[in-house]
Design an enzyme around this catalytic site. Structure first.
Site, PDB file in Angstrom:
ATOM      1  N   TYR A  53       0.822  -1.214   0.000  1.00  0.00           N
ATOM      2  CA  TYR A  53       0.000   0.000   0.000  1.00  0.00           C
ATOM      3  C   TYR A  53       0.849   1.254   0.000  1.00  0.00           C
ATOM      4  O   TYR A  53       1.961   1.243   0.532  1.00  0.00           O
ATOM      5  CB  TYR A  53      -0.902   0.029   1.242  1.00  0.00           C
ATOM      6  CG  TYR A  53      -2.033  -0.957   1.248  1.00  0.00           C
ATOM      7  CD1 TYR A  53      -2.355  -1.729   0.132  1.00  0.00           C
ATOM      8  CD2 TYR A  53      -2.797  -1.139   2.403  1.00  0.00           C
ATOM      9  CE1 TYR A  53      -3.401  -2.637   0.183  1.00  0.00           C
ATOM     10  CE2 TYR A  53      -3.843  -2.048   2.448  1.00  0.00           C
ATOM     11  CZ  TYR A  53      -4.133  -2.799   1.340  1.00  0.00           C
ATOM     12  OH  TYR A  53      -5.161  -3.703   1.399  1.00  0.00           O
ATOM     13  N   SER A 233     -13.622  -4.043   0.639  1.00  0.00           N
ATOM     14  CA  SER A 233     -14.473  -3.418  -0.392  1.00  0.00           C
ATOM     15  C   SER A 233     -15.958  -3.572  -0.079  1.00  0.00           C
ATOM     16  O   SER A 233     -16.760  -3.909  -0.962  1.00  0.00           O
ATOM     17  CB  SER A 233     -14.180  -3.987  -1.786  1.00  0.00           C
ATOM     18  OG  SER A 233     -12.886  -3.671  -2.213  1.00  0.00           O
ATOM     19  N   PHE A 237     -15.883  -0.249  -3.837  1.00  0.00           N
ATOM     20  CA  PHE A 237     -15.138   0.932  -4.305  1.00  0.00           C
ATOM     21  C   PHE A 237     -16.004   2.184  -4.347  1.00  0.00           C
ATOM     22  O   PHE A 237     -15.797   3.079  -5.160  1.00  0.00           O
ATOM     23  CB  PHE A 237     -14.525   0.682  -5.686  1.00  0.00           C
ATOM     24  CG  PHE A 237     -13.281  -0.157  -5.665  1.00  0.00           C
ATOM     25  CD1 PHE A 237     -12.871  -0.823  -4.527  1.00  0.00           C
ATOM     26  CD2 PHE A 237     -12.505  -0.289  -6.800  1.00  0.00           C
ATOM     27  CE1 PHE A 237     -11.722  -1.591  -4.504  1.00  0.00           C
ATOM     28  CE2 PHE A 237     -11.352  -1.054  -6.789  1.00  0.00           C
ATOM     29  CZ  PHE A 237     -10.958  -1.716  -5.637  1.00  0.00           C
ATOM     30  N   GLY A 238     -16.998   2.246  -3.474  1.00  0.00           N
ATOM     31  CA  GLY A 238     -17.868   3.425  -3.393  1.00  0.00           C
ATOM     32  C   GLY A 238     -19.070   3.372  -4.298  1.00  0.00           C
ATOM     33  O   GLY A 238     -19.939   4.254  -4.221  1.00  0.00           O
ATOM     34  N   LEU A 240     -21.626   1.476  -4.211  1.00  0.00           N
ATOM     35  CA  LEU A 240     -22.886   1.295  -3.477  1.00  0.00           C
ATOM     36  C   LEU A 240     -23.339   2.542  -2.724  1.00  0.00           C
ATOM     37  O   LEU A 240     -24.439   2.570  -2.177  1.00  0.00           O
ATOM     38  CB  LEU A 240     -22.754   0.108  -2.522  1.00  0.00           C
ATOM     39  CG  LEU A 240     -22.709  -1.253  -3.225  1.00  0.00           C
ATOM     40  CD1 LEU A 240     -22.238  -2.343  -2.271  1.00  0.00           C
ATOM     41  CD2 LEU A 240     -24.078  -1.598  -3.809  1.00  0.00           C
ATOM     42  N   LYS A 243     -22.766   7.363  -5.628  1.00  0.00           N
ATOM     43  CA  LYS A 243     -22.122   8.566  -6.185  1.00  0.00           C
ATOM     44  C   LYS A 243     -21.713   8.424  -7.641  1.00  0.00           C
ATOM     45  O   LYS A 243     -21.450   9.434  -8.308  1.00  0.00           O
ATOM     46  CB  LYS A 243     -20.915   8.959  -5.334  1.00  0.00           C
ATOM     47  CG  LYS A 243     -19.762   7.979  -5.333  1.00  0.00           C
ATOM     48  CD  LYS A 243     -18.661   8.467  -4.385  1.00  0.00           C
ATOM     49  CE  LYS A 243     -17.496   7.514  -4.297  1.00  0.00           C
ATOM     50  NZ  LYS A 243     -16.472   7.989  -3.338  1.00  0.00           N
TER      51      LYS A 243
END
Length: 345
Positions: A53, A233, A237-238, A240, A243
């Site tokens: 990371y 997740s 990755f956002g 849901l 946006k």
């Protein structure tokens, strides 16, 4: 905050775990420290990192996530209050900046762990995970299994023996798997029992409303063998959160910044996500909180790994821990799942 035991280890971890893969890419060191402070204030004691990371993995940023956590731990002096997890990378042709190409043998695992400990500024990890298998298997979105006749993978036995040496040295309290299969998990448990090797405590795999493939085989393993899921997740990755609906690409969002992340970007995923968001809005719920709260209800879950790039997102994610979904909402979610079963494995 709800707590549960990490496998058979007796280590107590919060139902929510702070994921940190944005630290060093989408988040500065100051922002990382702010997130860590906010998480701890909310009762989270579990922090998850990895040697590779932040993501996307790059030679010039590799290790920054652990360094940011390390500088925070030094400043706060609270290491003993926390459960800190990290991971060692498996084979990857695009990651030659890690030891010339990572492998899961004794020399490389030892080198990787020592480097992580140095960056984190600690002399032990509470949980050390194999980020993905050495062998070829159906992970990272593969549903079918295709054997590799020319495979020269390091055996799970050899890898577990390497980890045992580090456990015996006091550098690791518990070991875990990630992106693993039901066969791999059961094989590790079998080897541990037969050869006196460390018993895996957890499996960190993707799990969310768009990807419930964990339920097919691994959920029963988790439940019956007490090797719980660390769900990564959980918001896909956002996606849901809603946006990205209607083709939106918000400035600074992950799918806007990085084209490589396509796992949750298909038209079918968008259609399914819109249906889930519709259920949330119909019942006056925040879509992201509903998605996280569903993961929190699973009987095979040990901890739900939330991640954020802003404190506002983090606060919203943390609030999901106290959200109870009605039977009506659960039924609506299951109806959508029957229409769109695992569109993003």
């Amino acid at each position: 905050m709800t707590f549960s035991s990490l496998g058979d280890t007796g280590i107590q971890v919060s139902r929510l775990c702070l994921g940190t893969m944005t630290f060093g890419e989408q988040n500065t060191e100051q922002e990382a420290h702010q997130q860590l402070d906010r998480a701890v204030e909310a009762g989270i004691n579990f922090i998850d990192a990895a040697e590779m990371y932040p993501v996307p993995p790059k030679a010039e940023t590799q290790g920054l996530t652990e360094r940011y956590i390390g500088s925070w731990l030094k400043a706060r002096g609270n290491r003993s209050d926390l459960v800190v997890a990290s991971k060692v990378a498996g084979p990857n042709r695009d990651m030659t900046h890690l030891r010339g190409g990572p492998r899961l043998n004794k020399a490389q695992i030892t080198q990787a762990l020592d480097a992580s400990l140095q960056r984190l500024g600690t002399d032990y990890l509470d949980l050390y995970q194999l980020h993905w298998p050495e062998r070829s298997a159906n992970f990272f979105g593969k549903l079918g299994f295709t054997p590799d006749q020319d495979e020269e993978a390091i055996s799970l036995h050899e890898t577990l023996e390497a980890l045992k040496t580090l456990v015996d040295a006091g550098k690791i309290r518990a070991i875990g798997l990630s992106n693993e299969t039901a066969w791999g998990t059961m094989k590790c448990l079998e080897l541990a029992k037969e050869h006196g090797l460390p018993r895996v405590a957890s499996v960190q795999n993707p799990y969310n409303l768009l990807n419930r493939s964990y339920e097919v085989g691994l959920a029963e393993v988790s439940y019956r063998e007490n090797v719980g899921l660390l769900a990564y997740s959980p918001l896909a990755f956002g996606v849901l959160s809603g946006k990205y609906l209607d083709g939106k690409r918000p400035e600074g969002a992950r799918l806007t910044l990085f084209e490589r992340f396509q796992r949750y970007a298909s038209p079918l995923a968008a259609e399914a996500a819109a249906a889930y968001v519709g259920v949330a809005r119909e019942h006056g719920l925040d879509p992201a909180q509903m998605a996280l709260a569903y993961v929190n209800t699973r009987p095979f879950l040990t901890s739900n790994i939330i991640g954020a790039t802003t404190l506002e997102q983090l606060d919203s994610n943390i609030a999901s821990e106290s959200l109870e979904l009605s039977d009506e909402v659960i039924d609506a979610i299951e109806n959508i799942h029957r229409r769109f079963p695992n569109p993003c494995p």
